[in-house]
Scaffold this active site. Sequence first.
Site, PDB file in Angstrom:
ATOM      1  N   ARG A  68      49.336 -25.107  25.290  1.00  0.00           N
ATOM      2  CA  ARG A  68      49.983 -25.291  24.016  1.00  0.00           C
ATOM      3  C   ARG A  68      51.437 -25.690  24.247  1.00  0.00           C
ATOM      4  O   ARG A  68      51.806 -26.825  24.082  1.00  0.00           O
ATOM      5  CB  ARG A  68      49.874 -23.974  23.212  1.00  0.00           C
ATOM      6  N   TYR A 109      34.805 -17.212 -12.658  1.00  0.00           N
ATOM      7  CA  TYR A 109      34.405 -18.613 -12.468  1.00  0.00           C
ATOM      8  C   TYR A 109      33.063 -18.707 -11.748  1.00  0.00           C
ATOM      9  O   TYR A 109      32.803 -17.956 -10.807  1.00  0.00           O
ATOM     10  CB  TYR A 109      35.449 -19.346 -11.619  1.00  0.00           C
ATOM     11  N   MET A 136      43.415 -17.721  -9.446  1.00  0.00           N
ATOM     12  CA  MET A 136      44.737 -18.004  -8.890  1.00  0.00           C
ATOM     13  C   MET A 136      45.696 -16.833  -9.104  1.00  0.00           C
ATOM     14  O   MET A 136      46.409 -16.424  -8.183  1.00  0.00           O
ATOM     15  CB  MET A 136      45.307 -19.277  -9.528  1.00  0.00           C
ATOM     16  N   LYS A 150      59.437 -13.477  13.025  1.00  0.00           N
ATOM     17  CA  LYS A 150      59.134 -14.840  12.551  1.00  0.00           C
ATOM     18  C   LYS A 150      58.225 -14.781  11.325  1.00  0.00           C
ATOM     19  O   LYS A 150      57.639 -13.731  11.032  1.00  0.00           O
ATOM     20  CB  LYS A 150      58.465 -15.629  13.680  1.00  0.00           C
TER      21      LYS A 150
HETATM   22  C1  LIG Z   1      54.320 -14.642  17.683  1.00  0.00           C
HETATM   23  C2  LIG Z   1      54.646 -14.545  19.121  1.00  0.00           C
HETATM   24  C3  LIG Z   1      54.666 -13.297  19.760  1.00  0.00           C
HETATM   25  C4  LIG Z   1      54.240 -12.008  19.082  1.00  0.00           C
HETATM   26  O1  LIG Z   1      52.846 -11.859  19.150  1.00  0.00           O
HETATM   27  P1  LIG Z   1      52.150 -10.507  18.592  1.00  0.00           P
HETATM   28  O2  LIG Z   1      50.734 -10.643  19.010  1.00  0.00           O
HETATM   29  O3  LIG Z   1      52.307 -10.540  17.109  1.00  0.00           O
HETATM   30  O4  LIG Z   1      52.861  -9.384  19.213  1.00  0.00           O
HETATM   31  C5  LIG Z   1      55.077 -13.267  21.076  1.00  0.00           C
HETATM   32  N1  LIG Z   1      55.434 -14.399  21.736  1.00  0.00           N
HETATM   33  C6  LIG Z   1      55.399 -15.610  21.148  1.00  0.00           C
HETATM   34  C7  LIG Z   1      55.783 -16.800  21.943  1.00  0.00           C
HETATM   35  C8  LIG Z   1      55.003 -15.729  19.839  1.00  0.00           C
HETATM   36  O5  LIG Z   1      54.971 -16.935  19.267  1.00  0.00           O
END
Ligand SMILES: *Cc1c(COP(=O)(O)O)cnc(C)c1O
Length: 372
Positions: free
Chosen positions: A127, A263, A312, A33
């Site tokens: 959550r 800056y 930037m 992801k």
């Molecule tokens: C992102 C995520 C993971 C992976 O977590 P890591 O700590 O990066 O291994 C696992 N399960 C869910 C539901 C996630 O959103």
Amino acid sequence: MQSWIELDRGALRHNFRSFTAITGENKLIPVVKANAYGHGLEEVYKALDPEKPAWLAVAYLGEAKRLRDLGYGGRILLVTPLYGDDLSEAAQLKTEVFIGDQRALDQWCKANRKPPCHVKFDTGLSRQGFFPDEAAGVVTALATHRDLVAGICTHFANVEDVLEHEFATLQMSRFAAAVQTFSDHGLKPLKHCASSASCLLLPQSRLDLSRVGISMYGLWPSPATRLSYLQLNAKIVELQPVLSWRTRIASIKLIKAGDYVGYGCTYRAMTDLKIAVLPLGYNEGYLRLCGSDQSYVLVRGKRCPLVGRISMNLMTINVNHVAGAAPGDIVTLIGRDHEEYLDAATVAGWAKTIPYEFLTRLHPQLPRKAVS
Ligand SMILES: *Cc1c(COP(=O)(O)O)cnc(C)c1O
């Protein structure tokens, strides 16, 4: 953009194999992801492809589509909440979804095209997910669609930040109650709850699948996770970092004692100084909070402190002590340079954040080059 990311494909495959050895064949879900944790989804997918991952996890439908367009034929799990028309799009993309609240459940049950679902339980993170005591009601609602219930899962709240894991144990017992309710009603989908830290530390959390993100890229989720691992195991598992980030010196400037840099005139040279200008800044993802006394990059194997604020698209470093430093010299922001190694967790720490955040902020347009 004038900096680039190098991806060590061999390291990624090494990590994949190490985790497969831990979880068992086809029980590992590499989490790709958020543009593969900033590494670059396409490049990471191509590097993993020879290992034939049975599963991949994404956050967005666009990422699922990208994987399908690249020819990925395995199972995809999407880990963010999806509603409405997105559910049928997921079905079209053969992407399995989390169902974790009543609205999603109702819409999923009504949808003409349904993606397979993984029912998510909230066992302590507050959550995503149903509470375990809602499990019987969920089973009833799923009644006529049981063949599309692919998984039952939860997510830990407190494994990475602690050395003792009693909250995770409590979460697992709550999860077990939901699993039991499902099983009492004849529903026995794949069970999963582990992410990187729990997969490494809590063998009983591995169950049918483990969703491994950060450590697939060769990083420990936290120093506490590494310490816990060492307490439990004689030998550390070797995780190989996948990502390096480099640029080249754009120009060299000689400034006088008393001159300011950047800056806000926050930095003032105490002596005459040779500084180098680098062609990247916070737009590329170099966190602005890194502009502190302790932060540095590597040039010709030497640590070069950042001077002045990060702009930037530009930043400045002190190269006074680097003999021969010249425009065009390679600068390492993350990665190895001769004897020195600079890791993402260190840089993230300078900016008071974690490697997860730092990596996912690497600009998607930074060129990604596969090496090894
Ligand atoms: C992102 C995520 C993971 C992976 O977590 P890591 O700590 O990066 O291994 C696992 N399960 C869910 C539901 C996630 O959103």
